[in-house]
Scaffold this motif. Structure first.
Motif, PDB file in Angstrom:
ATOM      1  N   UNK A   1       0.829  -1.190   0.000  1.00 36.70           N
ATOM      2  CA  UNK A   1       0.000   0.000   0.000  1.00 36.70           C
ATOM      3  C   UNK A   1       0.867   1.245   0.000  1.00 36.70           C
ATOM      4  N   UNK A   2       0.248   2.345  -0.350  1.00 34.07           N
ATOM      5  CA  UNK A   2       0.932   3.636  -0.360  1.00 34.07           C
ATOM      6  C   UNK A   2       0.528   4.411   0.894  1.00 34.07           C
ATOM      7  N   UNK A   3       1.507   4.912   1.609  1.00 32.66           N
ATOM      8  CA  UNK A   3       1.242   5.702   2.807  1.00 32.66           C
ATOM      9  C   UNK A   3       1.242   7.182   2.442  1.00 32.66           C
ATOM     10  N   UNK A   4       0.212   7.903   2.903  1.00 26.96           N
ATOM     11  CA  UNK A   4       0.076   9.326   2.588  1.00 26.96           C
ATOM     12  C   UNK A   4      -0.097  10.114   3.875  1.00 26.96           C
ATOM     13  N   UNK A   5       0.662  11.193   4.001  1.00 33.37           N
ATOM     14  CA  UNK A   5       0.561  12.050   5.183  1.00 33.37           C
ATOM     15  C   UNK A   5       0.392  13.492   4.724  1.00 33.37           C
ATOM     16  N   UNK A   6      -0.765  14.070   5.073  1.00 28.66           N
ATOM     17  CA  UNK A   6      -1.064  15.447   4.677  1.00 28.66           C
ATOM     18  C   UNK A   6      -0.667  16.424   5.778  1.00 28.66           C
ATOM     19  N   UNK A   7      -0.433  17.653   5.378  1.00 20.93           N
ATOM     20  CA  UNK A   7      -0.171  18.732   6.323  1.00 20.93           C
ATOM     21  C   UNK A   7      -0.515  20.062   5.657  1.00 20.93           C
ATOM     22  N   UNK A   8      -0.630  21.106   6.483  1.00 24.30           N
ATOM     23  CA  UNK A   8      -0.826  22.444   5.937  1.00 24.30           C
ATOM     24  C   UNK A   8      -2.205  23.026   6.096  1.00 24.30           C
ATOM     25  N   UNK A   9      -3.143  22.265   6.621  1.00 26.09           N
ATOM     26  CA  UNK A   9      -4.468  22.817   6.813  1.00 26.09           C
ATOM     27  C   UNK A   9      -4.495  23.813   7.951  1.00 26.09           C
ATOM     28  N   UNK A  10      -5.645  24.461   8.125  1.00 27.74           N
ATOM     29  CA  UNK A  10      -5.780  25.418   9.208  1.00 27.74           C
ATOM     30  C   UNK A  10      -6.921  26.373   8.984  1.00 27.74           C
ATOM     31  N   UNK A  11      -6.919  27.427   9.782  1.00 27.39           N
ATOM     32  CA  UNK A  11      -7.948  28.465   9.719  1.00 27.39           C
ATOM     33  C   UNK A  11      -7.401  29.664   8.949  1.00 27.39           C
ATOM     34  N   UNK A  12      -8.166  30.153   7.998  1.00 33.12           N
ATOM     35  CA  UNK A  12      -7.726  31.289   7.197  1.00 33.12           C
ATOM     36  C   UNK A  12      -8.933  32.168   6.900  1.00 33.12           C
ATOM     37  N   UNK A  13      -8.693  33.453   6.759  1.00 36.10           N
ATOM     38  CA  UNK A  13      -9.771  34.383   6.444  1.00 36.10           C
ATOM     39  C   UNK A  13     -10.116  34.316   4.954  1.00 36.10           C
ATOM     40  N   UNK A  14     -11.335  34.675   4.607  1.00 38.70           N
ATOM     41  CA  UNK A  14     -11.692  34.733   3.187  1.00 38.70           C
ATOM     42  C   UNK A  14     -10.718  35.621   2.421  1.00 38.70           C
ATOM     43  N   UNK A  15     -10.323  35.153   1.240  1.00 31.41           N
ATOM     44  CA  UNK A  15      -9.344  35.869   0.444  1.00 31.41           C
ATOM     45  C   UNK A  15      -7.909  35.469   0.728  1.00 31.41           C
ATOM     46  N   UNK A  16      -7.706  34.701   1.774  1.00 31.79           N
ATOM     47  CA  UNK A  16      -6.372  34.277   2.153  1.00 31.79           C
ATOM     48  C   UNK A  16      -5.890  33.068   1.368  1.00 31.79           C
ATOM     49  N   UNK A  17      -4.700  32.583   1.753  1.00 33.31           N
ATOM     50  CA  UNK A  17      -4.068  31.467   1.055  1.00 33.31           C
ATOM     51  C   UNK A  17      -3.586  30.408   2.037  1.00 33.31           C
ATOM     52  N   UNK A  18      -3.550  29.188   1.557  1.00 29.07           N
ATOM     53  CA  UNK A  18      -2.969  28.069   2.288  1.00 29.07           C
ATOM     54  C   UNK A  18      -2.287  27.161   1.284  1.00 29.07           C
ATOM     55  N   UNK A  19      -1.295  26.425   1.768  1.00 28.06           N
ATOM     56  CA  UNK A  19      -0.628  25.432   0.927  1.00 28.06           C
ATOM     57  C   UNK A  19      -0.660  24.087   1.648  1.00 28.06           C
ATOM     58  N   UNK A  20      -1.294  23.124   1.000  1.00 29.29           N
ATOM     59  CA  UNK A  20      -1.346  21.778   1.536  1.00 29.29           C
ATOM     60  C   UNK A  20      -0.217  20.945   0.945  1.00 29.29           C
ATOM     61  N   UNK A  21       0.283  20.033   1.757  1.00 32.57           N
ATOM     62  CA  UNK A  21       1.323  19.115   1.302  1.00 32.57           C
ATOM     63  C   UNK A  21       0.904  17.683   1.606  1.00 32.57           C
ATOM     64  N   UNK A  22       1.377  16.765   0.788  1.00 28.55           N
ATOM     65  CA  UNK A  22       1.098  15.347   0.992  1.00 28.55           C
ATOM     66  C   UNK A  22       2.364  14.574   0.668  1.00 28.55           C
ATOM     67  N   UNK A  23       2.920  13.921   1.676  1.00 29.45           N
ATOM     68  CA  UNK A  23       4.120  13.113   1.486  1.00 29.45           C
ATOM     69  C   UNK A  23       3.704  11.664   1.280  1.00 29.45           C
ATOM     70  N   UNK A  24       4.149  11.102   0.168  1.00 29.67           N
ATOM     71  CA  UNK A  24       3.755   9.743  -0.189  1.00 29.67           C
ATOM     72  C   UNK A  24       4.933   8.793  -0.114  1.00 29.67           C
ATOM     73  N   UNK A  25       4.677   7.634   0.444  1.00 28.81           N
ATOM     74  CA  UNK A  25       5.673   6.553   0.487  1.00 28.81           C
ATOM     75  C   UNK A  25       5.089   5.382  -0.269  1.00 28.81           C
ATOM     76  N   UNK A  26       5.659   5.107  -1.437  1.00 30.79           N
ATOM     77  CA  UNK A  26       5.073   4.089  -2.295  1.00 30.79           C
ATOM     78  C   UNK A  26       5.592   2.688  -2.069  1.00 30.79           C
ATOM     79  N   UNK A  27       6.747   2.570  -1.426  1.00 31.56           N
ATOM     80  CA  UNK A  27       7.303   1.232  -1.269  1.00 31.56           C
ATOM     81  C   UNK A  27       7.584   0.618  -2.630  1.00 31.56           C
TER      82      UNK A  27
END
Length: 119
Positions: A1-27
């Motif tokens: 199986x592939x392991x996936x770990x997300x990060x980068x979420x949170x609270x932001x005001x309308x009009x703002x920006x966020x960057x999500x990341x996902x680290x994958x381990x495919x084996x």
């Protein structure tokens, strides 16, 4: 199986920006496509953006021009740059990877990361 770990979420005001990341381990699996999905309360999970191993992308109409999906060079890291965020972007965002090894294909999901757009 592939392991996936997300990060980068949170609270932001309308009009703002966020960057999500996902680290994958495919084996032993080779990842050939990855994507971001989201699920808001009371709604079905929907595709936000996807990218193939060759770099082809597609986006939900609701995020076109605001979100950008990308993959790290030579790495199985997936990103989602989200700009001009709106209230309706509030959801749990999930990373997805489609991979194969020999004649076996798998579709794996991360645990999800919460994005809340609120003033």
């Amino acid at each position: 199986q592939v392991q996936l770990v997300e990060s980068g979420g949170g609270l932001v005001q309308p009009g703002g920006s966020l960057r999500l990341s996902c680290a994958a381990s495919g084996g032993i699996f080779t990842i050939y496509a990855m994507g971001w999905y989201r699920q808001a309360p009371g709604k079905q999970r929907e595709l936000v953006a996807a990218i193939t191993s060759s770099g082809s992308t597609n986006y939900a109409d609701s995020v076109k021009g605001r979100f950008t999906i990308s993959r790290g060079n030579a790495t199985n890291t997936l990103y989602l740059q989200m700009n001009s965020l709106k209230h309706e972007d509030t959801a749990v965002y999930y990373c997805n990877a489609n991979a194969s090894y020999s004649q076996t294909s798998v579709s794996s999901w991360g645990q999800g990361t919460q994005v809340t757009v609120s003033s």
